[in-house]
Write a protein that holds these residues in place. Structure first.
Motif, mmCIF file in Angstrom:
data_model
loop_
_atom_site.group_PDB
_atom_site.id
_atom_site.type_symbol
_atom_site.label_atom_id
_atom_site.label_comp_id
_atom_site.label_asym_id
_atom_site.label_seq_id
_atom_site.Cartn_x
_atom_site.Cartn_y
_atom_site.Cartn_z
ATOM 1 N N GLU A 1 -106.233 40.595 32.698
ATOM 2 C CA GLU A 1 -105.944 41.782 33.732
ATOM 3 C C GLU A 1 -104.492 42.303 33.469
ATOM 4 O OE1 GLU A 1 -106.958 42.993 38.324
ATOM 5 O OE2 GLU A 1 -106.386 40.677 37.629
ATOM 6 N N ASP A 2 -103.547 41.245 33.412
ATOM 7 C CA ASP A 2 -102.206 41.680 33.659
ATOM 8 C C ASP A 2 -102.106 42.485 32.158
ATOM 9 O OD1 ASP A 2 -99.462 41.186 34.891
ATOM 10 O OD2 ASP A 2 -99.144 40.388 33.119
ATOM 11 N N LYS A 3 -102.551 41.981 31.220
ATOM 12 C CA LYS A 3 -102.117 42.520 29.908
ATOM 13 C C LYS A 3 -102.668 43.970 29.812
ATOM 14 C CE LYS A 3 -103.075 42.449 25.066
ATOM 15 N NZ LYS A 3 -103.968 41.638 23.798
ATOM 16 N N MET A 4 -103.740 44.301 30.331
ATOM 17 C CA MET A 4 -104.498 45.643 30.527
ATOM 18 C C MET A 4 -103.678 46.694 31.466
ATOM 19 S SD MET A 4 -108.196 46.789 31.945
ATOM 20 C CE MET A 4 -107.592 46.122 33.866
ATOM 21 N N ILE A 5 -102.964 46.023 32.556
ATOM 22 C CA ILE A 5 -102.185 46.841 33.377
ATOM 23 C C ILE A 5 -100.720 47.114 32.624
ATOM 24 C CG2 ILE A 5 -100.701 46.738 35.420
ATOM 25 C CD1 ILE A 5 -102.663 44.776 36.594
ATOM 26 N N ALA A 6 -100.192 46.029 31.837
ATOM 27 C CA ALA A 6 -99.041 46.325 30.958
ATOM 28 C C ALA A 6 -99.193 47.339 29.970
ATOM 29 C CB ALA A 6 -98.505 44.952 30.349
ATOM 30 N N GLU A 7 -100.364 47.265 29.320
ATOM 31 C CA GLU A 7 -100.843 48.356 28.365
ATOM 32 C C GLU A 7 -100.819 49.727 28.956
ATOM 33 O OE1 GLU A 7 -104.368 46.909 26.894
ATOM 34 O OE2 GLU A 7 -103.736 45.637 25.569
ATOM 35 N N GLU A 8 -101.114 49.895 30.064
ATOM 36 C CA GLU A 8 -101.207 51.195 30.793
ATOM 37 C C GLU A 8 -99.757 51.863 30.875
ATOM 38 O OE1 GLU A 8 -103.729 50.588 34.264
ATOM 39 O OE2 GLU A 8 -105.368 50.637 33.108
ATOM 40 N N ILE A 9 -98.828 50.802 31.705
ATOM 41 C CA ILE A 9 -97.424 51.023 31.969
ATOM 42 C C ILE A 9 -97.038 51.262 30.594
ATOM 43 C CG2 ILE A 9 -95.500 50.359 32.621
ATOM 44 C CD1 ILE A 9 -97.039 48.344 34.468
ATOM 45 N N ILE A 10 -96.994 50.481 29.497
ATOM 46 C CA ILE A 10 -96.491 50.779 28.088
ATOM 47 C C ILE A 10 -96.942 52.326 27.712
ATOM 48 C CG2 ILE A 10 -96.304 50.270 25.828
ATOM 49 C CD1 ILE A 10 -94.392 48.594 27.772
ATOM 50 N N ALA A 11 -97.954 52.609 27.715
ATOM 51 C CA ALA A 11 -98.494 54.061 27.551
ATOM 52 C C ALA A 11 -97.795 55.044 28.237
ATOM 53 C CB ALA A 11 -100.125 54.030 27.711
ATOM 54 N N SER A 12 -97.371 55.015 29.410
ATOM 55 C CA SER A 12 -96.692 55.761 30.174
ATOM 56 C C SER A 12 -95.370 56.109 29.572
ATOM 57 C CB SER A 12 -96.774 55.427 31.691
ATOM 58 O OG SER A 12 -98.125 55.608 32.151
ATOM 59 N N PHE A 13 -94.920 54.817 29.204
ATOM 60 C CA PHE A 13 -93.362 54.525 28.748
ATOM 61 C C PHE A 13 -93.204 55.267 27.401
ATOM 62 C CE2 PHE A 13 -90.287 52.386 26.024
ATOM 63 C CZ PHE A 13 -89.169 52.660 26.671
ATOM 64 N N ASP A 14 -94.296 55.109 26.566
ATOM 65 C CA ASP A 14 -93.968 55.556 24.989
ATOM 66 C C ASP A 14 -94.281 57.173 25.276
ATOM 67 O OD1 ASP A 14 -94.744 55.591 22.124
ATOM 68 O OD2 ASP A 14 -96.677 56.388 23.021
#
Length: 232
Positions: free
Chosen positions: A165-178
């Protein structure tokens, strides 16, 4: 001494966290299960610690006592199969389990429940129904897992689920960062090397897609906004 300044919901949450898994310890009737004494041994100590009482109540007007007839398939020692009539007594009733905060008895949590039991006589039916009701109430109220194998394996699965779950949240944040980085560099091409050095402080090689922890991803995003004066 009970912890102070906790309301009844906080106390119950404390107990739930500490009794989240109990290994099955009894065998019978073709399956394994957690015995009532095993559950109570684990939970009653925490009830004392957090100063809670549990009051089971039977709603008398809802009680039903009735004959219960079934057939059981059996076999003789010669291999002949036959049906045996089984006559028992079925007892059922609505219940309410009430949690009470002993430090503030007006603070209560009522949980509707039910008891069902059938044995050879009414008193045994009532007793087994109460035992089953208590056992399953505590298991389900506290969401207690009852694995057949080592509880540590269950905890490993729980930890893995949390990490996923934490990885999925991190991926969403990184997508916004990208998206933010690309938009920033589109109008600030001279900052490319500076951005690369900034990202390299957070992840080896500067590949921010490798970040799998939500806290690190959040910090990267927040610091980027602050460092490069990004306004949304």
């Amino acid at each position: 001494m009970a912890e102070q300044n906790l309301n009844i919901y906080q106390k119950l949450a404390k107990i739930r966290k500490q009794v989240e898994v109990i290994q099955r310890n009894k065998k019978g009737y073709g399956y394994t299960y957690v015995s009532e004494d095993e559950i109570l041994a684990k939970i009653s100590g925490f009830m004392d610690k957090y100063n809670l009482s549990l009051i089971p109540s039977v709603i008398h007007s809802s009680a039903v006592v009735a004959p219960y007839h079934t057939k059981k398939t059996k076999s003789t020692n010669k291999g002949e199969i036959y049906e045996e009539n089984v006559n028992e007594v079925l007892v059922s009733a609505d219940m309410v389990f009430t949690w009470v905060n002993n430090e503030n008895p007006d603070e209560r949590v009522d949980v509707p429940w039910i008891l069902v039991g059938h044995q050879s006589d009414g008193s045994q039916s009532f007793g087994s129904g109460l035992s089953y009701a208590m056992r399953y109430f505590l298991l389900k109220f506290f969401n207690i897992a009852t694995p057949d194998d080592d509880p540590d394996k269950w905890r490993s699965k729980q930890k893995a689920a949390g990490a996923a779950e934490d990885k999925m949240i991190a991926e969403e944040i990184i997508a916004s960062f990208d998206t933010m980085v690309k938009e920033f560099l589109a109008s600030n091409q001279d900052k490319t090397e500076e951005v690369k050095k900034f990202v390299a402080k957070y992840v080896k090689g500067g590949n921010y897609f490798a970040i799998t922890e939500s806290v690190l991803a959040s910090k990267l995003l927040a610091d980027f906004k602050e460092t490069f004066k990004i306004k949304e």
